[in-house]
Design an enzyme around this catalytic site. Sequence first.
Site, PDB file in Angstrom:
ATOM      1  CB  THR A  15      -0.604  -0.192   1.015  1.00  0.00           C
ATOM      2  OG1 THR A  15      -1.946  -0.798   1.181  1.00  0.00           O
ATOM      3  CG2 THR A  15      -2.187   1.031   0.960  1.00  0.00           C
ATOM      4  CB  SER A  53       2.698  -7.821   1.106  1.00  0.00           C
ATOM      5  OG  SER A  53       1.620  -8.156   1.926  1.00  0.00           O
ATOM      6  CB  THR A  84       1.138  -4.052   6.332  1.00  0.00           C
ATOM      7  OG1 THR A  84      -0.375  -4.096   5.482  1.00  0.00           O
ATOM      8  CG2 THR A  84       1.414  -2.834   6.411  1.00  0.00           C
TER       9      THR A  84
HETATM   10  N1  LIG Z   1      -1.069  -1.945   4.088  1.00  0.00           N
HETATM   11  C1  LIG Z   1      -0.939  -2.713   2.508  1.00  0.00           C
HETATM   12  O1  LIG Z   1       0.201  -2.562   2.405  1.00  0.00           O
HETATM   13  C2  LIG Z   1      -1.833  -4.249   2.671  1.00  0.00           C
HETATM   14  C3  LIG Z   1      -1.192  -4.211   1.907  1.00  0.00           C
HETATM   15  N2  LIG Z   1      -2.689  -5.458   0.528  1.00  0.00           N
HETATM   16  C4  LIG Z   1      -0.813  -4.872   0.652  1.00  0.00           C
HETATM   17  O2  LIG Z   1       0.288  -6.268   1.762  1.00  0.00           O
HETATM   18  O3  LIG Z   1       0.155  -4.954   0.002  1.00  0.00           O
END
Ligand SMILES: NC(=O)C[C@H](N)C(=O)O
Length: 321
Positions: A15, A53, A84
């Site tokens: 993100t 991710s 995350t």
């Molecule tokens: N806040 C984030 O980065 C979530 C995102 N779906 C990821 O892990 O790429």
Amino acid sequence: MTEPRRLAVIHTGGTIASRPSPDGRGVTPQQAPSVPGLRGVEISDFQPFTLPSPHVTPAHMLRLARLVAQVAPAHDGVIVTHGTDTLEETAFLLHLLLPATIPVVLTGSMRHMGEVSWDGPGNLLDAAQVALHPKTRGRGALVVFGGDLFDARTVTKIHTTAVDAFGGYPGPIGRIDRVGQAAHIEYFAMPEARTPYRPEHLEARVEILYAYAGWQGEGYAEACARADGLVIAALGTGNLPAELLPLIEQTEKPVVIATRTHAGPVLPVYGYPGGGATLVAAGAIPASFLNAHKARLLLLTLLSLGLDRAAVRRVFEEDAF
Ligand SMILES: NC(=O)C[C@H](N)C(=O)O
């Protein structure tokens, strides 16, 4: 004049690199963010891949570990931006594979750069200042999020949307705050020495099974046939329904028992069929305080190194991670 400090910033997506896509189909990683507001720091950017991710695999993590090891000698600190959702898995693998002498700090964001509450810049600045700080030497891979500093072994994502998305028992090992422009960094404990693992590849197959009330072992035989080892996110201190005991007794491959409970160790306490004591007597290996997905990465690393079940057991028993 003092020499500028050198910071390597490795972008991997998430993100923190995302915006809504022009086709209106949702938010996707597009553009690596830059670290704001650092004076006297020379930044080198690296972008080995740009992924959400959930698309990151152990093979990407191994590639990243090698890149960190390669760039670290020419820099005073390394930060990794990451989605995350699996950030804690990448942090734990970097912790396992890299010497603690390399200061590598992972961060990300919960809001994308098009939102008013975009938390990327603050986390990036925190991560950079933590990575470059002398007190960070010897601590290996850390996660910095919302001003809290976390150990890669215990950190976990605890909220799907909140900006303070990371936690995990027993909580942060340090904190970054600011007094005026200056970063104020505290660690609550001294760093520990340890030896990294050096697998050539991470190609062993390890699957996770998730226990629930009434589970009769559905999926166990299939997973066991496919995989080189299993991790079970078991109940409480590492207990399972009685039906699992004979299945585990018949398994030669390593079966690691973690817990789906959010904090606390796995221990051989209960002697009813499927209780933790009976599973350990049947050959299962308690995961100590690692959650199931980190226990999986450790088992994957150990099996990729060619360790047998007895040697795997010793690593988990001695907390050699
Ligand atoms: N806040 C984030 O980065 C979530 C995102 N779906 C990821 O892990 O790429």
